[in-house]
Design a protein around this motif. Structure first.
Motif, mmCIF file in Angstrom:
data_model
loop_
_atom_site.group_PDB
_atom_site.id
_atom_site.type_symbol
_atom_site.label_atom_id
_atom_site.label_comp_id
_atom_site.label_asym_id
_atom_site.label_seq_id
_atom_site.Cartn_x
_atom_site.Cartn_y
_atom_site.Cartn_z
ATOM 1 N N ASN A 49 0.811 -1.223 0.000
ATOM 2 C CA ASN A 49 0.000 0.000 0.000
ATOM 3 C C ASN A 49 0.846 1.276 0.000
ATOM 4 O OD1 ASN A 49 -2.576 -1.001 -0.246
ATOM 5 N ND2 ASN A 49 -2.848 -1.312 1.945
ATOM 6 N N PRO A 50 1.559 1.548 -1.085
ATOM 7 C CA PRO A 50 2.407 2.739 -1.148
ATOM 8 C C PRO A 50 1.635 4.056 -1.116
ATOM 9 C CG PRO A 50 2.252 1.693 -3.299
ATOM 10 C CD PRO A 50 1.631 0.753 -2.333
ATOM 11 N N MET A 51 0.310 4.016 -1.291
ATOM 12 C CA MET A 51 -0.524 5.204 -1.131
ATOM 13 C C MET A 51 -1.349 5.105 0.155
ATOM 14 S SD MET A 51 0.140 4.503 -4.352
ATOM 15 C CE MET A 51 0.717 5.267 -5.857
ATOM 16 N N GLY A 52 -1.088 4.083 0.950
ATOM 17 C CA GLY A 52 -1.889 3.839 2.141
ATOM 18 C C GLY A 52 -3.033 2.886 1.830
ATOM 19 N N THR A 53 -3.811 2.576 2.839
ATOM 20 C CA THR A 53 -4.914 1.635 2.697
ATOM 21 C C THR A 53 -5.972 2.198 1.751
ATOM 22 O OG1 THR A 53 -4.514 0.951 4.978
ATOM 23 C CG2 THR A 53 -6.567 0.227 3.962
ATOM 24 N N LEU A 54 -6.361 1.393 0.764
ATOM 25 C CA LEU A 54 -7.362 1.782 -0.229
ATOM 26 C C LEU A 54 -8.454 0.730 -0.244
ATOM 27 C CD1 LEU A 54 -4.857 2.656 -3.111
ATOM 28 C CD2 LEU A 54 -5.902 4.263 -1.506
ATOM 29 N N TYR A 55 -9.707 1.153 -0.395
ATOM 30 C CA TYR A 55 -10.809 0.206 -0.205
ATOM 31 C C TYR A 55 -11.579 -0.130 -1.481
ATOM 32 C CZ TYR A 55 -9.971 1.172 4.704
ATOM 33 O OH TYR A 55 -9.372 1.291 5.935
ATOM 34 N N ASN A 56 -11.766 0.811 -2.357
ATOM 35 C CA ASN A 56 -12.645 0.570 -3.504
ATOM 36 C C ASN A 56 -11.846 0.430 -4.804
ATOM 37 O OD1 ASN A 56 -12.726 3.227 -5.180
ATOM 38 N ND2 ASN A 56 -12.891 3.923 -3.052
ATOM 39 N N ALA A 102 5.253 16.098 2.996
ATOM 40 C CA ALA A 102 4.209 15.127 2.657
ATOM 41 C C ALA A 102 4.409 14.605 1.238
ATOM 42 C CB ALA A 102 2.831 15.774 2.797
ATOM 43 N N VAL A 103 4.645 15.518 0.297
ATOM 44 C CA VAL A 103 4.842 15.130 -1.103
ATOM 45 C C VAL A 103 6.122 14.323 -1.263
ATOM 46 C CG1 VAL A 103 5.378 16.055 -3.388
ATOM 47 C CG2 VAL A 103 3.480 16.999 -2.087
ATOM 48 N N GLU A 104 7.157 14.686 -0.531
ATOM 49 C CA GLU A 104 8.415 13.943 -0.605
ATOM 50 C C GLU A 104 8.207 12.482 -0.205
ATOM 51 O OE1 GLU A 104 12.932 13.983 1.334
ATOM 52 O OE2 GLU A 104 11.412 15.387 2.059
ATOM 53 N N LYS A 105 7.449 12.259 0.865
ATOM 54 C CA LYS A 105 7.182 10.893 1.314
ATOM 55 C C LYS A 105 6.339 10.139 0.282
ATOM 56 C CE LYS A 105 5.391 8.185 5.178
ATOM 57 N NZ LYS A 105 4.726 8.206 6.509
ATOM 58 N N MET A 106 5.319 10.800 -0.258
ATOM 59 C CA MET A 106 4.467 10.166 -1.273
ATOM 60 C C MET A 106 5.284 9.736 -2.489
ATOM 61 S SD MET A 106 1.269 12.829 -1.178
ATOM 62 C CE MET A 106 0.450 13.226 0.373
ATOM 63 N N ASN A 107 6.122 10.639 -2.984
ATOM 64 C CA ASN A 107 6.908 10.333 -4.180
ATOM 65 C C ASN A 107 7.992 9.301 -3.906
ATOM 66 O OD1 ASN A 107 5.548 11.990 -6.035
ATOM 67 N ND2 ASN A 107 6.688 13.795 -5.375
ATOM 68 N N ARG A 108 8.546 9.322 -2.690
ATOM 69 C CA ARG A 108 9.582 8.347 -2.351
ATOM 70 C C ARG A 108 8.999 6.929 -2.341
ATOM 71 N NH1 ARG A 108 10.967 10.384 2.079
ATOM 72 N NH2 ARG A 108 9.862 9.019 3.523
ATOM 73 N N GLU A 109 7.836 6.754 -1.708
ATOM 74 C CA GLU A 109 7.224 5.422 -1.651
ATOM 75 C C GLU A 109 6.745 4.973 -3.037
ATOM 76 O OE1 GLU A 109 4.797 3.966 1.373
ATOM 77 O OE2 GLU A 109 5.616 5.253 2.954
ATOM 78 N N ALA A 110 6.212 5.914 -3.819
ATOM 79 C CA ALA A 110 5.755 5.561 -5.167
ATOM 80 C C ALA A 110 6.929 5.135 -6.043
ATOM 81 C CB ALA A 110 5.016 6.737 -5.794
ATOM 82 N N ALA A 111 8.047 5.870 -5.965
ATOM 83 C CA ALA A 111 9.219 5.534 -6.778
ATOM 84 C C ALA A 111 9.786 4.175 -6.384
ATOM 85 C CB ALA A 111 10.285 6.621 -6.619
ATOM 86 N N GLU A 112 9.830 3.914 -5.085
ATOM 87 C CA GLU A 112 10.324 2.623 -4.610
ATOM 88 C C GLU A 112 9.432 1.487 -5.114
ATOM 89 O OE1 GLU A 112 11.581 0.475 -0.370
ATOM 90 O OE2 GLU A 112 10.535 2.402 -0.374
ATOM 91 N N THR A 113 8.120 1.707 -5.084
ATOM 92 C CA THR A 113 7.181 0.685 -5.534
ATOM 93 C C THR A 113 7.289 0.455 -7.035
ATOM 94 O OG1 THR A 113 5.656 1.243 -3.749
ATOM 95 C CG2 THR A 113 4.752 0.020 -5.604
#
Length: 327
Positions: A49-56, A102-113
């Motif tokens: 969940n690189p964007m966090g928990t997603l449900y739909n 916040a954006v740095e963390k989002m992009n870091r996890e997305a790039a790693e994924t």
């Protein structure tokens, strides 16, 4: 002897799909977090969940398109509420008082994924509900409402046809970019009872129908794992639920994971998983009082076990580091 259960057997024909030698990418509901944690503890290298928990299915689709198209997030996409900056596409664990952080963390996890996705053996997608929340202004589907006023959103139901159409686009992209990547779909057994028991069943039925058609259209690449059926038909008892009567208990999660593991892992990888779980348990150990000579010996023993595992299986190094980072 008379059978008093309807056990769900492991899937056949997929052993070796989940391996310690290749990463696994997982997106979806909190059931993804449950199974992902089990895999991580087993030293399977997972992006969970690189964007966090997603449900739909719509929010998970947005996340997948962002990964496939390598889209970077910007501070201009965030909104501020009560001193924190939030993203409509991310879980609140990414929210921060500094929008740039916040954006740095989002992009870091997305790039790693994205890096892991290019080498992954499997992409595991867990749908939780067919209901979505859409912003009235702009009409975008949100992954998380961040406790904003309900008047800002419209709540809608995704039919199986809508979910199928959305995910056929993603499967076409995956087939073109990563033809060897297998996509394991599952439906979370967690009950969403805000619309009552009947509403929950309608929601799950729409998800199951869409997945069934996806598997039929992509038989060599899409797979269905029956988490939902194991919980409702095999376990089928409230003693396998947590006290809230909504989430599976740890016993149920462990049981579902055992069927998952026996479906997708070879006997050698299962044995290595058990060794990995022992190391993970030792890494989590923290002395209750200040460190004693016994604690130091324990720590030294843990380091020795880690070195031996890496020496025998060098590909475990990144998974072990990931475990340490979560401690």
């Amino acid at each position: 002897m008379e059978q008093f259960r309807t056990p769900v057997a492991p899937l056949s024909g997929y052993k070796g799909l989940i391996t310690h030698r290749k990463p696994v990418v997982m997106l979806g509901s909190c059931f993804t977090d449950n199974i992902g944690a089990k895999l991580t503890d087993s030293l399977v290298d997972c992006a969970i969940n690189p964007m966090g928990t997603l449900y739909n299915p719509a929010s998970i689709a947005v996340a997948m398109f962002d990964l496939l198209y390598e889209r970077d997030y910007t501070a201009g996409e965030l909104f501020e509420h009560n001193g924190l900056w939030h993203s409509w596409s991310h879980h609140s664990r990414f929210s921060c008082s500094d929008p740039d952080k916040a954006v740095e963390k989002m992009n870091r996890e997305a790039a790693e994924t994205r890096g892991m996705l290019k080498n992954a053996s499997a992409l595991i997608i867990t749908f939780g509900t067919s209901y979505i929340f859409r912003l009235k202004e702009g009409r975008n589907v949100v992954a998380n409402c961040h406790k904003m006023p309900g008047t800002m959103f419209d709540r809608e139901f995704l039919t199986s046809t809508m979910t199928l159409g959305l995910w056929k686009k993603i499967m076409r992209e995956i087939s073109a970019r990563y033809p060897e990547l297998k996509v394991i779909f599952t439906v979370s057994p967690i009950r969403h009872l805000s619309d009552g028991a009947h509403g929950n069943q309608l929601s799950k039925a729409a998800l199951l129908t869409a997945i069934d058609k996806l598997v039929a259209e992509y038989p060599g690449q899409a797979i269905y794992f029956p988490s939902y059926e194991i919980m409702l038909d095999d376990l089928r008892d409230y003693r396998f639920y947590a006290p809230d009567m909504v989430h599976p208990s740890q016993v149920a999660i462990d049981y579902i994971y055992s069927i998952f593991r026996n479906s997708f892992m070879t006997d050698d990888d299962i044995k290595l998983s058990e060794d990995g779980e022992k190391l993970t348990k030792r890494l989590r150990h923290r002395p209750i009082t200040e460190a004693t000579e016994s604690d130091n010996r324990f720590q030294s023993g843990t380091e020795q076990i880690e070195k031996q595992l890496i020496a025998q299986h060098p590909y475990l190094k990144s998974a072990i580091e990931r475990v340490k980072n979560r401690l």
